[in-house]
Design a protein around this motif. Structure first.
Motif, PDB file in Angstrom:
ATOM      1  N   THR A  13     -19.244 -20.862  15.625  1.00  0.00           N
ATOM      2  CA  THR A  13     -20.243 -20.273  14.751  1.00  0.00           C
ATOM      3  C   THR A  13     -21.622 -20.737  15.213  1.00  0.00           C
ATOM      4  O   THR A  13     -21.828 -21.909  15.519  1.00  0.00           O
ATOM      5  CB  THR A  13     -19.981 -20.630  13.274  1.00  0.00           C
ATOM      6  N   GLN A  14     -22.556 -19.809  15.280  1.00  0.00           N
ATOM      7  CA  GLN A  14     -23.875 -20.094  15.831  1.00  0.00           C
ATOM      8  C   GLN A  14     -24.750 -20.793  14.809  1.00  0.00           C
ATOM      9  O   GLN A  14     -24.881 -20.348  13.665  1.00  0.00           O
ATOM     10  CB  GLN A  14     -24.555 -18.793  16.275  1.00  0.00           C
ATOM     11  N   VAL A  15     -25.374 -21.878  15.238  1.00  0.00           N
ATOM     12  CA  VAL A  15     -26.381 -22.578  14.455  1.00  0.00           C
ATOM     13  C   VAL A  15     -27.677 -22.553  15.247  1.00  0.00           C
ATOM     14  O   VAL A  15     -27.721 -23.007  16.394  1.00  0.00           O
ATOM     15  CB  VAL A  15     -25.970 -24.026  14.155  1.00  0.00           C
ATOM     16  N   THR A  16     -28.721 -22.016  14.643  1.00  0.00           N
ATOM     17  CA  THR A  16     -30.023 -21.946  15.283  1.00  0.00           C
ATOM     18  C   THR A  16     -31.047 -22.616  14.385  1.00  0.00           C
ATOM     19  O   THR A  16     -31.184 -22.251  13.215  1.00  0.00           O
ATOM     20  CB  THR A  16     -30.430 -20.494  15.551  1.00  0.00           C
ATOM     21  N   ASP A  18     -30.378 -29.336  17.699  1.00  0.00           N
ATOM     22  CA  ASP A  18     -29.062 -29.082  17.136  1.00  0.00           C
ATOM     23  C   ASP A  18     -28.596 -27.649  17.360  1.00  0.00           C
ATOM     24  O   ASP A  18     -27.446 -27.320  17.050  1.00  0.00           O
ATOM     25  CB  ASP A  18     -29.052 -29.369  15.632  1.00  0.00           C
ATOM     26  N   THR A  19     -29.466 -26.804  17.870  1.00  0.00           N
ATOM     27  CA  THR A  19     -29.116 -25.414  18.110  1.00  0.00           C
ATOM     28  C   THR A  19     -27.967 -25.322  19.110  1.00  0.00           C
ATOM     29  O   THR A  19     -28.057 -25.852  20.222  1.00  0.00           O
ATOM     30  CB  THR A  19     -30.323 -24.636  18.624  1.00  0.00           C
ATOM     31  N   ALA A  20     -26.903 -24.660  18.716  1.00  0.00           N
ATOM     32  CA  ALA A  20     -25.720 -24.543  19.556  1.00  0.00           C
ATOM     33  C   ALA A  20     -24.695 -23.691  18.836  1.00  0.00           C
ATOM     34  O   ALA A  20     -24.836 -23.389  17.654  1.00  0.00           O
ATOM     35  CB  ALA A  20     -25.123 -25.923  19.860  1.00  0.00           C
ATOM     36  N   VAL A  21     -23.657 -23.329  19.560  1.00  0.00           N
ATOM     37  CA  VAL A  21     -22.458 -22.800  18.941  1.00  0.00           C
ATOM     38  C   VAL A  21     -21.589 -23.987  18.556  1.00  0.00           C
ATOM     39  O   VAL A  21     -21.306 -24.850  19.390  1.00  0.00           O
ATOM     40  CB  VAL A  21     -21.695 -21.852  19.877  1.00  0.00           C
ATOM     41  N   TYR A  22     -21.177 -24.030  17.313  1.00  0.00           N
ATOM     42  CA  TYR A  22     -20.377 -25.128  16.792  1.00  0.00           C
ATOM     43  C   TYR A  22     -18.929 -24.701  16.670  1.00  0.00           C
ATOM     44  O   TYR A  22     -18.620 -23.635  16.134  1.00  0.00           O
ATOM     45  CB  TYR A  22     -20.910 -25.577  15.431  1.00  0.00           C
ATOM     46  N   TYR A  23     -18.050 -25.541  17.157  1.00  0.00           N
ATOM     47  CA  TYR A  23     -16.621 -25.286  17.155  1.00  0.00           C
ATOM     48  C   TYR A  23     -15.890 -26.381  16.392  1.00  0.00           C
ATOM     49  O   TYR A  23     -16.210 -27.565  16.536  1.00  0.00           O
ATOM     50  CB  TYR A  23     -16.064 -25.270  18.583  1.00  0.00           C
TER      51      TYR A  23
END
Length: 124
Positions: free
Chosen positions: A118-121, A90-95
């Protein structure tokens, strides 16, 4: 033109949860289908979830069904993405994105307005 601003990203361990929020301004929020997309490094942008104008219909990518929940509050001009049971993939930049209309669309090119991301790591 509508503007969108995401918030709520961060670093979590696998199995954890995050809640993303997106606040809209500059338009009539309830006229827009809203969506969440994500993009990992080296990969194409990927559809995550979408929600109808009044929140009565939702659609999810198979990869997040049962784990993510999209919702909206038209009185607050916000759309949210509750992410549970997070996985490293699921790690990604979410828009967040907005589309004028009623169709629930998974193609990002059909959304005219995008937030900054927004970055999700998610760590192991």
């Amino acid at each position: 033109q509508m503007q969108l601003v995401e918030s709520g990203g961060g670093l979590v361990q696998a199995g954890g949860s995050l809640r993303l929020s997106c606040t809209a301004s500059g338009g009539t929020f309830s006229n827009y289908v809203m969506g969440w997309f994500r993009q990992a490094p080296g990969k194409e942008r990927e559809f995550v979830a979408t929600i109808s104008r009044r929140g009565s219909s939702v659609d999810y990518a198979d990869s997040v069904k049962g784990r993510f929940t999209i919702s909206r509050d038209n009185a607050k001009n916000t759309v949210n993405l509750q992410m549970n049971s997070l996985k490293p993939e699921d790690t990604a930049v979410y828009y967040c994105a907005a589309r004028f209309g009623i169709q629930l669309v998974v193609g990002g090119n059909e959304y005219a307005t995008w937030g900054q991301g927004t970055q999700v790591t998610v760590s192991r």
